[in-house]
Design a protein around this motif. Structure first.
Motif, PDB file in Angstrom:
ATOM      1  N   THR A 437       0.839  -1.218   0.000  1.00  0.00           N
ATOM      2  CA  THR A 437       0.000   0.000   0.000  1.00  0.00           C
ATOM      3  C   THR A 437       0.865   1.254   0.000  1.00  0.00           C
ATOM      4  OG1 THR A 437      -0.091  -0.093   2.421  1.00  0.00           O
ATOM      5  CG2 THR A 437      -1.916  -1.123   1.196  1.00  0.00           C
ATOM      6  N   HIS A 438       2.178   1.078   0.262  1.00  0.00           N
ATOM      7  CA  HIS A 438       3.089   2.208   0.328  1.00  0.00           C
ATOM      8  C   HIS A 438       4.337   1.910  -0.489  1.00  0.00           C
ATOM      9  CE1 HIS A 438       0.441   2.924   3.745  1.00  0.00           C
ATOM     10  NE2 HIS A 438       0.900   4.181   3.826  1.00  0.00           N
ATOM     11  N   ILE A 439       5.123   2.971  -0.700  1.00  0.00           N
ATOM     12  CA  ILE A 439       6.394   2.848  -1.398  1.00  0.00           C
ATOM     13  C   ILE A 439       7.427   3.680  -0.652  1.00  0.00           C
ATOM     14  CG2 ILE A 439       5.829   4.769  -2.940  1.00  0.00           C
ATOM     15  CD1 ILE A 439       7.449   3.318  -5.114  1.00  0.00           C
ATOM     16  N   LEU A 440       8.637   3.141  -0.579  1.00  0.00           N
ATOM     17  CA  LEU A 440       9.716   3.825   0.131  1.00  0.00           C
ATOM     18  C   LEU A 440      10.432   4.759  -0.836  1.00  0.00           C
ATOM     19  CD1 LEU A 440      11.181   3.936   2.908  1.00  0.00           C
ATOM     20  CD2 LEU A 440      12.788   2.242   1.985  1.00  0.00           C
ATOM     21  N   ILE A 441      10.371   6.075  -0.544  1.00  0.00           N
ATOM     22  CA  ILE A 441      11.019   7.085  -1.380  1.00  0.00           C
ATOM     23  C   ILE A 441      11.799   8.030  -0.474  1.00  0.00           C
ATOM     24  CG2 ILE A 441      10.693   8.974  -3.019  1.00  0.00           C
ATOM     25  CD1 ILE A 441       8.157   7.644  -3.959  1.00  0.00           C
ATOM     26  N   ASP A 442      13.106   8.089  -0.685  1.00  0.00           N
ATOM     27  CA  ASP A 442      13.978   8.981   0.096  1.00  0.00           C
ATOM     28  C   ASP A 442      13.789   8.766   1.598  1.00  0.00           C
ATOM     29  OD1 ASP A 442      14.987  10.078  -2.228  1.00  0.00           O
ATOM     30  OD2 ASP A 442      13.422  11.630  -2.302  1.00  0.00           O
ATOM     31  N   GLY A 443      13.668   7.519   1.991  1.00  0.00           N
ATOM     32  CA  GLY A 443      13.567   7.185   3.407  1.00  0.00           C
ATOM     33  C   GLY A 443      12.180   7.351   3.998  1.00  0.00           C
ATOM     34  N   GLU A 444      11.218   7.794   3.198  1.00  0.00           N
ATOM     35  CA  GLU A 444       9.863   7.960   3.711  1.00  0.00           C
ATOM     36  C   GLU A 444       8.923   6.928   3.076  1.00  0.00           C
ATOM     37  OE1 GLU A 444       8.129  11.871   3.994  1.00  0.00           O
ATOM     38  OE2 GLU A 444      10.096  12.783   3.604  1.00  0.00           O
ATOM     39  N   ALA A 472      11.024  -8.336  -7.033  1.00  0.00           N
ATOM     40  CA  ALA A 472      10.709  -7.126  -6.272  1.00  0.00           C
ATOM     41  C   ALA A 472      10.799  -7.432  -4.786  1.00  0.00           C
ATOM     42  CB  ALA A 472       9.322  -6.631  -6.631  1.00  0.00           C
ATOM     43  N   VAL A 473      11.019  -6.387  -3.988  1.00  0.00           N
ATOM     44  CA  VAL A 473      11.150  -6.532  -2.541  1.00  0.00           C
ATOM     45  C   VAL A 473      10.288  -5.494  -1.846  1.00  0.00           C
ATOM     46  CG1 VAL A 473      12.739  -6.274  -0.585  1.00  0.00           C
ATOM     47  CG2 VAL A 473      13.456  -7.543  -2.610  1.00  0.00           C
ATOM     48  N   ALA A 474       9.655  -5.920  -0.759  1.00  0.00           N
ATOM     49  CA  ALA A 474       8.877  -5.008   0.091  1.00  0.00           C
ATOM     50  C   ALA A 474       9.206  -5.301   1.545  1.00  0.00           C
ATOM     51  CB  ALA A 474       7.388  -5.185  -0.174  1.00  0.00           C
ATOM     52  N   PHE A 475       8.912  -4.318   2.427  1.00  0.00           N
ATOM     53  CA  PHE A 475       9.184  -4.538   3.848  1.00  0.00           C
ATOM     54  C   PHE A 475       8.051  -3.942   4.683  1.00  0.00           C
ATOM     55  CE2 PHE A 475      10.120  -0.154   4.219  1.00  0.00           C
ATOM     56  CZ  PHE A 475      10.264   0.157   5.563  1.00  0.00           C
ATOM     57  N   LYS A 476       8.088  -4.335   5.948  1.00  0.00           N
ATOM     58  CA  LYS A 476       7.097  -3.819   6.891  1.00  0.00           C
ATOM     59  C   LYS A 476       7.709  -3.886   8.278  1.00  0.00           C
ATOM     60  CE  LYS A 476       2.290  -4.691   8.347  1.00  0.00           C
ATOM     61  NZ  LYS A 476       1.117  -5.583   8.107  1.00  0.00           N
ATOM     62  N   GLU A 477       7.654  -2.755   9.005  1.00  0.00           N
ATOM     63  CA  GLU A 477       8.156  -2.750  10.374  1.00  0.00           C
ATOM     64  C   GLU A 477       6.980  -2.538  11.312  1.00  0.00           C
ATOM     65  OE1 GLU A 477      11.557  -0.633  13.193  1.00  0.00           O
ATOM     66  OE2 GLU A 477      11.363  -0.088  11.089  1.00  0.00           O
ATOM     67  N   TYR A 478       6.893  -3.398  12.322  1.00  0.00           N
ATOM     68  CA  TYR A 478       5.788  -3.317  13.268  1.00  0.00           C
ATOM     69  C   TYR A 478       6.153  -2.347  14.386  1.00  0.00           C
ATOM     70  CZ  TYR A 478       3.796  -7.367  10.912  1.00  0.00           C
ATOM     71  OH  TYR A 478       3.251  -8.210   9.981  1.00  0.00           O
ATOM     72  N   ASN A 479       5.440  -1.230  14.413  1.00  0.00           N
ATOM     73  CA  ASN A 479       5.696  -0.248  15.462  1.00  0.00           C
ATOM     74  C   ASN A 479       5.141  -0.718  16.790  1.00  0.00           C
ATOM     75  OD1 ASN A 479       6.930   1.571  13.655  1.00  0.00           O
ATOM     76  ND2 ASN A 479       4.906   2.272  12.960  1.00  0.00           N
ATOM     77  N   ASP A 480       3.984  -1.360  16.724  1.00  0.00           N
ATOM     78  CA  ASP A 480       3.400  -1.913  17.941  1.00  0.00           C
ATOM     79  C   ASP A 480       3.906  -3.344  18.122  1.00  0.00           C
ATOM     80  OD1 ASP A 480       1.938   0.431  18.207  1.00  0.00           O
ATOM     81  OD2 ASP A 480       0.347  -0.352  16.892  1.00  0.00           O
ATOM     82  N   GLU A 481       3.504  -3.952  19.246  1.00  0.00           N
ATOM     83  CA  GLU A 481       3.925  -5.329  19.513  1.00  0.00           C
ATOM     84  C   GLU A 481       3.379  -6.255  18.433  1.00  0.00           C
ATOM     85  OE1 GLU A 481       3.655  -8.653  23.111  1.00  0.00           O
ATOM     86  OE2 GLU A 481       2.846  -6.640  23.379  1.00  0.00           O
ATOM     87  N   PHE A 482       4.236  -7.178  18.008  1.00  0.00           N
ATOM     88  CA  PHE A 482       3.822  -8.133  16.975  1.00  0.00           C
ATOM     89  C   PHE A 482       2.638  -8.946  17.498  1.00  0.00           C
ATOM     90  CE2 PHE A 482       4.410 -12.027  14.382  1.00  0.00           C
ATOM     91  CZ  PHE A 482       4.353 -11.427  13.133  1.00  0.00           C
ATOM     92  N   PRO A 483       1.615  -9.169  16.686  1.00  0.00           N
ATOM     93  CA  PRO A 483       0.410  -9.873  17.155  1.00  0.00           C
ATOM     94  C   PRO A 483       0.744 -11.201  17.823  1.00  0.00           C
ATOM     95  CG  PRO A 483       0.087  -9.016  14.953  1.00  0.00           C
ATOM     96  CD  PRO A 483       1.520  -8.783  15.271  1.00  0.00           C
ATOM     97  N   GLU A 484       0.235 -11.376  19.068  1.00  0.00           N
ATOM     98  CA  GLU A 484       0.519 -12.609  19.801  1.00  0.00           C
ATOM     99  C   GLU A 484      -0.176 -13.812  19.171  1.00  0.00           C
ATOM    100  OE1 GLU A 484      -0.500 -12.056  23.839  1.00  0.00           O
ATOM    101  OE2 GLU A 484       1.050 -10.557  24.233  1.00  0.00           O
ATOM    102  N   ASP A 485      -1.276 -13.535  18.485  1.00  0.00           N
ATOM    103  CA  ASP A 485      -2.029 -14.646  17.888  1.00  0.00           C
ATOM    104  C   ASP A 485      -1.650 -14.874  16.435  1.00  0.00           C
ATOM    105  OD1 ASP A 485      -3.027 -12.314  16.894  1.00  0.00           O
ATOM    106  OD2 ASP A 485      -5.140 -12.940  16.946  1.00  0.00           O
ATOM    107  N   VAL A 486      -0.430 -14.471  16.065  1.00  0.00           N
ATOM    108  CA  VAL A 486      -0.013 -14.602  14.666  1.00  0.00           C
ATOM    109  C   VAL A 486      -0.009 -16.066  14.209  1.00  0.00           C
ATOM    110  CG1 VAL A 486       2.456 -14.746  15.185  1.00  0.00           C
ATOM    111  CG2 VAL A 486       1.703 -13.907  12.970  1.00  0.00           C
ATOM    112  N   SER A 502       5.441  -1.946   2.339  1.00  0.00           N
ATOM    113  CA  SER A 502       6.029  -0.828   1.599  1.00  0.00           C
ATOM    114  C   SER A 502       6.986  -1.356   0.540  1.00  0.00           C
ATOM    115  CB  SER A 502       6.783   0.114   2.552  1.00  0.00           C
ATOM    116  OG  SER A 502       5.885   0.696   3.478  1.00  0.00           O
ATOM    117  N   PHE A 503       6.811  -0.882  -0.680  1.00  0.00           N
ATOM    118  CA  PHE A 503       7.626  -1.324  -1.811  1.00  0.00           C
ATOM    119  C   PHE A 503       9.019  -0.693  -1.714  1.00  0.00           C
ATOM    120  CE2 PHE A 503       9.038  -1.308  -6.243  1.00  0.00           C
ATOM    121  CZ  PHE A 503       8.696  -2.598  -6.638  1.00  0.00           C
ATOM    122  N   VAL A 504      10.085  -1.538  -1.847  1.00  0.00           N
ATOM    123  CA  VAL A 504      11.460  -1.058  -1.703  1.00  0.00           C
ATOM    124  C   VAL A 504      12.135  -0.887  -3.054  1.00  0.00           C
ATOM    125  CG1 VAL A 504      13.734  -1.533  -0.724  1.00  0.00           C
ATOM    126  CG2 VAL A 504      11.677  -2.118   0.566  1.00  0.00           C
TER     127      VAL A 504
END
Length: 866
Positions: A437-444, A472-486, A502-504
């Motif tokens: 849903t997002h793309i990484l551009i200039d660190g944002e 292609a490569v994408a990433f995602k960083e979890y700001n909150d705690e990773f879901p316990e029920d994953v 986010s597309f890298v």
């Protein structure tokens, strides 16, 4: 020690091992202490048991019963002794054949040693399962068979199918944690931190320390299945046995009835009738084509295996020659395997490099070499060049979850760095963008727009026009705690975490074509085999490769996975034979294509270099695995290419066709001479005389089985049959006029034998009469011996076979020695021949050669006229 209750470090200490594995010296000491593992042998049955088995065959039992009957009611002790001697010689021939088969199977078993990856001296190395010792650290990954019992020391999303060990059908999710101590002991299925020998990793990866090798699986099983060829041969021989039985009963009854009507019946006549009938039943197929064919298949499997194609199923020895379609995977087999990242467009080079290093199963050895799929290896090398070391990254960011590459066309891993949760996804551009849903551009991280998508599409098209594979490569960083029920969410599908990424960036990889690929494809086509190329790459990239390989012209004969899915199945059935190349396909697409080919009546083979190719390989029927394939792929295969080279299959196909030709030649020869013997005895009995005594029939059968038949089976020099077209799997062993040839040549042989007998009577008495005469029987035996030798030589069809020439010469020498020397022993029923009688017998025997030559000339002239 109960390892499942014990912490990992304590387990390692108890086994005197460590996370870097054992040293080479320590392994050698432990191997010597317990005795190195032995391979299973097919040669364990005692020889005396094999010899005894030869006397358990129905025709042997009947013959021995007849000999017993002769002793009891006719006092034929010497005749019975002669029969017993000849039967023992036949049993010795059968024993030699069984021993040869067992020896070939034993050699094959040694070639099928299982290989596992273990950590030795801190490096990951491949070792034979027979060389694994307690304390070894063994690597676990998807598709691998567990080589021995062990304790898990670390794991990532490790799931193992333990049905064979525990009986529980549901796959077991594993953990490295020690179990909580309790009063009652645990059941095997509750040992979630233990692995059991012979079970299979179905997802994830990890490491275990070997705790016991008592249940170690040392080698792959060699499936001694029945091929369509042996099945049809058995059916034919069954009907022949019915005919032989009926003929023998007729002969027995005819002798008894005619002697009774004529008033000449005596116990000796009854004894002679029983022994002639029983001897005929034994001599028609004294050793039997079936036993020789089994030996030929075992020797054929060994011969093909020595050419870097390891046979796992005996049926594949002949089925290889039937192959009409071969499905070849582009990524693993046709290209050079040394992929390189040529172009890359990324917003954060270090993040992209870290992502491709972590989201990968490739591993770096101490010498700098990278083990893994060509694509993963190229990406890991790219990461190293960018300053990102995979080993260091793996320590800093341990993998929590791994979603393997499958029909989603992407792979995802989740990593934990002291509470910082990072997720990386790698795959085809469309598959990765579908979860972004997002793309990484200039660190944002910005919301992805249509302009962004158009820019990515243009760059992708540029790479593909260059003949590059694009990932292609994408990433995602979890700001909150990773879901316990994953874990619970993952049971519902990968979409639960593969979202809002986010597309890298993208990278273009070049996989240079093998220099001999064009030649390999040309050889398959020349052999009448249709090569079908499968690839997950973009259509334009695959089209470029296909044109280089001369697989197709333009894109008219290329179909994508999406086009395949939307096409009406009924229409695809009609057009499948016009499609040579499939691009952007999934494993299920390949399976569907091969199923359609098979439903259209084609014999298919399919290669599988990785676990993704397993469904298609199983669908094809004739699976081709690589030596580098995981155990699950090897287990489902019919053959394994030990040099990982698809080119090795071409000469093996030629060898398979030659082996089939030799089997058909042998069977035709045996049935022809057997029919001649039976018909000669049948004619003689009908006219009231005995053309062969029991000892004559037994001796003729032994000579044919021990010498010419064996030479036809194993003595033919290799001949190039690659240019022959593949036969259909349903093709009869007796096609192309074979049955007619058997009946005609067998019939002529019987007539020549009867003529020889009558000539002997005439030369001895001056009269032409159907009376018992030892001179006639002696000449008939010599004629039969020369006739069978000529049939053996003509069966070779012009092929150079020095062993056959020697065997024929030896058989004739023995026959002449017997006929000329044994008149001194009246019980054998021979009499001394004059020069004219011997010459007449030989001329009549070789006359079949002239008849065959004339018939072939007439047949060729007829077909030319037509």
């Amino acid at each position: 020690m109960k390892f499942y209750y014990t912490q990992v470090d304590d387990v390692l200490e108890n086994l005197k091992s460590g996370r870097d594995g054992l040293s080479t010296a320590e392994v050698q000491e432990r191997l010597q202490a317990r005795g190195q593992g032995k391979q299973p042998e097919h040669n364990r049955q005692p020889q005396f048991e094999r010899f005894a088995e030869q006397f358990a065959k129905p025709q042997v039992i009947i013959l021995l019963a007849a000999a017993t009957f002769g002793v009891a009611f006719g006092g034929e002790l010497i005749d019975a002794g002669i029969i017993l001697l000849l039967v023992a010689m036949g049993a010795a021939i059968g024993l030699a054949c069984m021993t040869q088969t067992a020896a070939a199977l034993d050699k094959l078993a040694k070639l099928h040693s299982r290989i596992s990856k273990a950590v030795r001296d801190g490096n990951i190395v491949s070792v034979r399962n027979s060389e694994i010792v307690p304390g070894d650290i063994v690597m676990l990954e998807t598709g691998v068979y567990i080589p021995a019992d062990g304790r898990i020391i670390d794991e990532t999303d490790l799931i193992i199918d333990e049905t064979s060990a525990t009986g529980v059908q549901d796959p077991a999710r594993k953990s490295a944690d020690a179990l909580v101590l309790r009063e009652t002991d645990v059941m095997p299925e509750e040992c979630i931190n233990m692995c059991f020998a012979g079970t299979t990793v179905i997802r994830g990866r990890g490491r275990m320390v070997v705790t016991s090798v008592e249940n170690a699986k040392l080698s792959d099983s060699i499936v001694e299945d029945e091929s369509p060829l042996t099945g049809k041969l058995s059916a034919v021989l069954k009907y022949i046995s019915y005919a032989v039985t009926a003929a023998c009963v007729f002969i027995l009854l005819h002798i008894l009835v005619s002697s009774g009507i004529g008033g000449d019946f005596t116990p000796q006549i009854a004894v002679q009738a029983v022994m002639v009938a029983a001897s005929l039943a034994y001599a028609i197929l004294p050793l039997g084509p079936a036993m020789l064919v089994v030996a030929m298949l075992a020797e054929g499997a060994l011969e093909i295996s020595q050419a870097n194609v390891l046979i796992k199923r005996h049926s594949a020895v002949t089925t290889l020659g039937c192959t009409q379609v071969i499905a070849i995977d582009k990524a693993d087999l046709l290209t050079g395997g040394d992929m390189q990242v040529i172009e890359a467009e990324v917003s954060d080079d270090q993040l992209f490099a870290a992502a491709v290093a972590l989201c990968s199963n490739a591993k770096i050895a101490e010498d700098g070499t990278v083990a893994g799929s060509p694509e993963d290896a190229a990406l890991v090398k790219y990461a190293v060049a960018a300053g990102q070391d995979k080993a260091q990254l793996a320590e800093l960011f341990p993998c929590m979850i791994e979603l393997e590459y499958d029909d989603r066309k992407r792979m995802t891993t989740v990593h934990n760095n002291d509470g910082r949760i990072m997720q990386f996804t790698k795959g085809t551009v469309c598959a990765v963008l579908s979860v972004c849903t997002h793309i990484l551009i200039d660190g944002e991280e910005l919301e992805i727009t249509n302009e962004d998508l158009e820019s990515i599409a243009e760059r992708v098209q540029t790479y593909e026009d260059m003949g590059l594979s694009v990932i292609a490569v994408a990433f995602k960083e979890y700001n909150d705690e990773f879901p316990e029920d994953v874990e619970a969410k993952l049971e519902g599908g990968a979409a639960t975490i593969e979202s809002e990424m986010s597309f890298v960036g993208i990278a273009g990889l070049l996989d240079p074509i093998r220099e001999d690929s064009i030649e390999i494809i040309a050889k398959y086509k020349a052999a009448g085999i249709i090569p079908i190329l499968f690839s997950s790459d973009n259509k334009s990239v695959v089209a470029t490769l296909a044109n280089q390989l001369d697989l197709t012209e333009g894109e008219g004969r290329i179909m994508t996975g999406l086009e395949l899915k939307v096409l009406n199945p009924a229409k695809f059935v009609k057009c499948v034979e016009a499609i040579d190349v499939y691009a952007e396909v999934t494993p299920s697409d390949k399976q569907y294509v091969l199923n359609t080919w098979r439903n259209n009546g084609y014999i298919c083979a399919a290669s599988a270099g990785s676990i993704d190719g397993l469904p298609g390989m199983k669908e094809a029927g004739l699976g081709i695995a690589m030596a580098s394939s995981v155990d699950a792929v090897k287990d489902g295969a019919s053959v394994i290419l030990t040099d990982n080279d698809i080119a090795s299959l071409v000469p093996s196909i030629a060898a398979s066709r030659r082996i089939y030709d030799n089997i058909r030649t042998l069977t035709t020869y045996m049935l022809t001479i057997s029919f001649a013997r039976m018909l000669a005895v049948f004619i003689a009995t009908t006219f009231g005389f005995v053309v062969f005594l029991p000892s004559h029939l037994l001796l003729a059968g032994l000579l044919a089985a021990a010498l010419p038949a064996t030479a036809l089976a194993f003595g033919a020099n290799p001949a190039d049959t690659t240019d022959n077209k593949p036969r259909t799997l349903g093709e009869s062993l007796f096609s192309s006029g074979t049955v007619t040839a058997i009946l005609c040549r067998g019939g002529m042989g019987a007539i020549l034998v009867i003529v020889s007998y009558l000539a002997g009577v005439w030369l001895e008495t001056g009269e032409l009469s159907f009376t018992a005469d030892s001179a006639g029987a002696t000449m008939a035996f010599v004629t039969l011996s020369f006739y069978e030798s000529v049939i053996a030589l003509s069966s070779a069809q012009g092929k150079t076979n020095k062993k056959l020439y020697a065997a024929v010469a030896m058989a004739l020498a023995i026959a002449l020695i017997v006929a000329c020397a044994l008149p001194a022993v009246p019980q054998f029923g021979f009499t001394a021949m004059t020069a004219s009688q011997l010459a007449a017998a030989i001329v009549l025997g070789v006359a079949i050669a002239v008849i065959i030559k004339v018939s072939r000339s007439v047949n060729q002239a007829f077909h030319k006229k037509v």
